[in-house]
Scaffold this motif. Sequence first.
Motif, mmCIF file in Angstrom:
data_model
loop_
_atom_site.group_PDB
_atom_site.id
_atom_site.type_symbol
_atom_site.label_atom_id
_atom_site.label_comp_id
_atom_site.label_asym_id
_atom_site.label_seq_id
_atom_site.Cartn_x
_atom_site.Cartn_y
_atom_site.Cartn_z
ATOM 1 N N UNK A 1 0.808 -1.288 -0.013
ATOM 2 C CA UNK A 1 -0.079 0.026 -0.104
ATOM 3 C C UNK A 1 0.805 1.287 0.089
ATOM 4 N N UNK A 2 2.040 1.096 0.628
ATOM 5 C CA UNK A 2 2.796 2.318 0.728
ATOM 6 C C UNK A 2 3.424 2.696 -0.446
ATOM 7 N N UNK A 3 3.892 1.522 -1.230
ATOM 8 C CA UNK A 3 4.245 1.610 -2.646
ATOM 9 C C UNK A 3 3.315 2.314 -3.459
ATOM 10 N N UNK A 4 2.003 2.017 -3.376
ATOM 11 C CA UNK A 4 0.876 2.376 -4.218
ATOM 12 C C UNK A 4 0.689 3.937 -4.062
ATOM 13 N N UNK B 1 -9.377 4.386 0.920
ATOM 14 C CA UNK B 1 -10.265 5.211 0.166
ATOM 15 C C UNK B 1 -9.908 6.838 0.420
ATOM 16 N N UNK B 2 -9.770 7.044 1.813
ATOM 17 C CA UNK B 2 -9.566 8.469 2.163
ATOM 18 C C UNK B 2 -8.114 8.978 1.558
ATOM 19 N N UNK B 3 -7.049 7.778 1.733
ATOM 20 C CA UNK B 3 -5.802 8.348 1.109
ATOM 21 C C UNK B 3 -5.629 8.476 -0.541
ATOM 22 N N UNK B 4 -6.298 7.557 -1.226
ATOM 23 C CA UNK B 4 -6.404 7.776 -2.386
ATOM 24 C C UNK B 4 -7.114 8.594 -3.009
ATOM 25 N N UNK B 5 -8.489 8.744 -2.150
ATOM 26 C CA UNK B 5 -9.204 9.979 -2.819
ATOM 27 C C UNK B 5 -8.480 11.370 -2.575
ATOM 28 N N UNK C 1 -17.456 14.180 3.537
ATOM 29 C CA UNK C 1 -18.666 14.320 2.940
ATOM 30 C C UNK C 1 -18.697 13.633 1.673
ATOM 31 N N UNK C 2 -17.578 13.099 1.195
ATOM 32 C CA UNK C 2 -17.611 12.630 -0.014
ATOM 33 C C UNK C 2 -17.787 11.007 -0.075
ATOM 34 N N UNK C 3 -18.249 10.522 -1.270
ATOM 35 C CA UNK C 3 -18.647 9.011 -1.435
ATOM 36 C C UNK C 3 -17.354 8.555 -2.474
ATOM 37 N N UNK C 4 -16.396 7.931 -1.664
ATOM 38 C CA UNK C 4 -15.107 7.599 -2.661
ATOM 39 C C UNK C 4 -15.274 6.190 -3.317
ATOM 40 N N UNK C 5 -16.315 5.549 -3.033
ATOM 41 C CA UNK C 5 -16.606 4.125 -3.537
ATOM 42 C C UNK C 5 -17.871 3.889 -2.887
ATOM 43 N N UNK C 6 -18.548 2.913 -3.606
ATOM 44 C CA UNK C 6 -19.911 2.125 -3.050
ATOM 45 C C UNK C 6 -19.231 0.813 -2.568
ATOM 46 N N UNK C 7 -19.693 0.728 -1.169
ATOM 47 C CA UNK C 7 -19.859 -0.451 -0.491
ATOM 48 C C UNK C 7 -21.035 -1.195 -0.902
ATOM 49 N N UNK D 1 -3.747 8.691 8.602
ATOM 50 C CA UNK D 1 -2.330 8.821 9.151
ATOM 51 C C UNK D 1 -2.029 7.724 10.392
ATOM 52 N N UNK D 2 -3.115 7.051 10.835
ATOM 53 C CA UNK D 2 -2.995 6.230 12.176
ATOM 54 C C UNK D 2 -3.386 4.751 11.646
ATOM 55 N N UNK D 3 -3.828 4.560 10.024
ATOM 56 C CA UNK D 3 -4.245 3.387 9.614
ATOM 57 C C UNK D 3 -3.170 2.145 9.967
ATOM 58 N N UNK D 4 -1.833 2.357 9.676
ATOM 59 C CA UNK D 4 -1.016 1.478 9.904
ATOM 60 C C UNK D 4 -0.606 1.075 11.591
ATOM 61 N N UNK D 5 -0.852 2.288 12.202
ATOM 62 C CA UNK D 5 -0.490 1.762 13.701
ATOM 63 C C UNK D 5 -1.799 1.039 14.181
ATOM 64 N N UNK D 6 -3.025 1.403 13.971
ATOM 65 C CA UNK D 6 -4.255 0.742 14.084
ATOM 66 C C UNK D 6 -4.159 -0.818 13.807
#
Length: 564
Positions: free
Chosen positions: A19-22, A123-127, A165-171, A501-506
């Motif tokens: 993911x970091x590479x991406x 989604x947040x990062x790539x968005x 407020x954005x929808x970055x993809x549909x679940x 920013x906390x995703x990897x830690x979590x």
Amino acid sequence: MSVKLSTRRRAAIVGTSLLALALVACSGSKSDNDSANKPLPTITGNPDVTLNVFAPQSADTNLATNDFTKLVKEKFNITVKWQTTTFDGGPSKEKRQISLASGDYPDLYLLIPWVDQFTPAELLKLGNQGVVVPLNQLIDQYAPNIKKALDSTPEWKAMATAPDGKIYGMPQWVDCFHCSYPDKLWMNSAWLKKLGLEQPKTTEDLRKVLQAFKTQDPNGNGKADEIALSANVRDNLIPYFMNAFIYDPQGQNNSGGNNSTLVLNNGKVDVQANKDGWREGLRYINSLYKEGLIDKGAFTQNPDAMQQQGNHGGSVILGAGTVMHSGIFVTVGSADGRDQQYDAVPPLTGPSGANYASYVFPSIPGATFVLTSKATPEKQIQAIKMLDYIFTDEGQNNGQFGMEGKAWTKPGPGDVALDKSLKPSFKQIPLKPGSKPRNSGWGPLAQYNNTAKYRNSEVIDTDTHSQAGYERKLFEATKLYAGHEDKAQIYPFWKVWIDPTLANEVATLQTNIENYIQQNALQFVTGSKNIDTDWDSYVKGLDGLGLKRYLEIQQTAYDKVPNK
């Protein structure tokens, strides 16, 4: 008839290195994000577009020649250029992440939650980097069915909408009733009848029943070959029994984010696995194990091995199993009818009066329909129109199962919906034994607007003792568990967005904590750790893994959830 297995064959937490590479590879894409925010052109009709789509493909499906792919071409003038992977979650995730890291990613990712999907953090990062295109404007202008579905289902809308407020993809929304209460106990009623016993109501009742199964030759073959109770590594037996001592929200196969027993304790995020009730639950399960009432392979065998126990040649040897549905351990439609011997046992009452059932939110946070900056506005519009069609009942039927008249049909006289209070709306056409797969629908790729009303209006045989009536058997059995969840303690992880920013830690904290809880639970149950002398050190070990920090991050994110 289709047995709707859990959608909970979930995607695990994102691997950090790929993911970091991406994200590094895509970090220069901010301009794409700016262009994505420009007003969309007004397009009438369906211009011819070629859509590059990344998707998992089952062994029985050829998406390139599939009937529904042809229908998409006819209805929307979309030529799909497929980039496929398999239903194997690990390799599928890796291939998706490599496509992002290379920068040569497709116009659209069309995924399956229990294979692999984008997590909220991704989604947040790539968005923010402009790799993923927000769908809000597309939905408002070109997708009335999607808009209606989101507006009528607030929990779905909350799950789909990022804090900005954005929808970055549909679940996907898959409101599977029997999947929402996965921790069930299925017991051999023929054995109970032969031994003159009733279904157990309390934990001590259960002990007596299992003792009788173990020692009184209920299969009548004169051999001590009975297995009183079994399970497998995917269908953990601990949650069902733990709920007689303390509310355990884990659920089987739940990779949605709550494996570490997260709950709300008066509005504060907490875990159950360090509480006295958890300790007493483990003590009880250990007592069953010490008496030989739990199969020694219950914690290590895979589902196939448990199926061999249920399908044992000759005499029936399995008395009970803690699985979502009995078809996991015995073939539905067995020639000797043994599958019909098993009935669901409602939640047990423990010594302190606890009588809970695990509840699992039926859908998974993240996204399976994700448009990227590679898609031109024309491609984006045609793609959202295609998804909007899938949100209709007809589109969902054709998309999931295949073409009308070939894979499904409208109800006929006398047909009854799964929920008898609903008007029946469709009926699947079963494949004849030995027939080749139809290659007609996209299966779970098209499973989006799977509301309870839609699912429960399917025509299902009224005979719960028939193979065609199996779904009804599960539906009725699940009513025994519904309502036993502790709604006040349910942690709504599906609408909690962790700071990226906390995703990897979590991810690291969660993995370590979950593994520690599961490993120690197994050690306490099997006796390699002593519940009296080793408990305090176990609790300290949990603290040492960063439990306080983990709960703080979850609490901060939970506090930001609107409309709790």
